[in-house]
Scaffold this active site. Sequence first.
Site, mmCIF file in Angstrom:
data_model
loop_
_atom_site.group_PDB
_atom_site.id
_atom_site.type_symbol
_atom_site.label_atom_id
_atom_site.label_comp_id
_atom_site.label_asym_id
_atom_site.label_seq_id
_atom_site.Cartn_x
_atom_site.Cartn_y
_atom_site.Cartn_z
ATOM 1 N N LYS A 114 7.072 14.848 -1.467
ATOM 2 C CA LYS A 114 8.264 15.514 -0.933
ATOM 3 C C LYS A 114 8.897 16.404 -1.991
ATOM 4 O O LYS A 114 9.343 17.500 -1.697
ATOM 5 C CB LYS A 114 9.270 14.478 -0.431
ATOM 6 N N LYS A 196 -2.886 12.328 6.865
ATOM 7 C CA LYS A 196 -2.589 11.301 7.874
ATOM 8 C C LYS A 196 -1.766 11.850 9.043
ATOM 9 O O LYS A 196 -0.984 12.785 8.860
ATOM 10 C CB LYS A 196 -1.864 10.115 7.214
ATOM 11 N N LYS A 199 4.614 11.659 11.968
ATOM 12 C CA LYS A 199 5.607 12.116 12.941
ATOM 13 C C LYS A 199 6.456 13.247 12.388
ATOM 14 O O LYS A 199 7.202 13.880 13.099
ATOM 15 C CB LYS A 199 6.479 10.937 13.396
#
Length: 331
Positions: A114, A196, A199
């Site tokens: 991030k 991966k 969401k």
Amino acid sequence: MSEKKVIFSGVKPTGEPTLGNYLGAIKNWVALQDEYECYYCIVDLHAITVPQEPKDLRRRSLEVLAQYIASGIEPEKNTLFFQSHVSAHAELAWVLDCISYMGQLGRMTQYKEKSQKGEENLNAGLFTYPVLMAADILLYQADLVPVGDDQKQHLELARDLAIRFNNRYSETFKVPDIYVSKFGSRIMGLQNPLSKMSKSGDDENDYILLIEDNDTTVRKIKRAVTDSIGLVKYSDEQPGIKNLITIYSKLSGESIEEIESKYEGQGYGKFKTDLSEVVVEGLKPVREKFADLMKNKDYLEKIYTEGAKQAEYVANKTLRKVYKKVGFIPR
Ligand code: TYM
């Protein structure tokens, strides 16, 4: 006291749960619920490490609870609750923050990813997030934490913190074991099978949501990235097909070999059509039950209220012990 070993796990309501969350975590929880005493939490405190629209967070948190139940987690057998309802999570996190090393937290992959992306909202919560996760687990003296592969490093940290605290203040926490299923603990994106299924991804064709229209699911599978090799084979050279075979196998119960031989000599079209059916059929009971549950908010409220009470009782017991050991005057 129950003699059963204890499980803690959770999903953070930052977005709608995906097929990755379901196959990597929730489906395993269902299988473990009889053998263990389970605490399945909706980790809403974790969700605000990224900006959230308050009304969406509220709606999604309730939906995640309904999705746990719709997936087969029985409220009578397990403790289901919202993390924010049990204040001991935040309190223990603070104590654990004070024995956590900045260097170790800075090495956490999720944080590094991030921060390298240069996100604007790089807040302190995002940095200490794995410590809160350790608090979640250690409060319940969990023996086992069933998660997907991406949470392994966080689990290592939880174990380290438990050991460090025990060494410094005497035996207090159980050191939890990680439970990752041998197969399918990392479901990959449909558009980018090298990372991966997540969401938080921008491309909605990359993920299947646990709750979405069947037509949408079918369309996404049809568009899933494959390759030009043309063989339905479980091979690292074909990451797209490998991932689709994994999904097929996890939902149908058929082995990889069975699937490979069933589609020998056939193209990807037939395989994808059949996979769509396997996914839609596999998720059908979850989707139907979810719709029913969302019509019965009073029932859901009863479950999370009761859940918070049970969880709080256990969590406070651990927290009191911790406060005493670190030297706070008992009330
Ligand atoms: P979260 O909300 O990102 O994901 C919830 C669970 O789903 C698993 N998962 C996957 N498994 C396989 N393939 C995927 N593509 C995939 N994506 C997600 C995750 O591994 C996880 O098990 N920090 C945690 C939530 C948490 C927690 C905890 C978990 C907070 N406190 C204590 C266990 C114990 C998280 O962000 O999961």
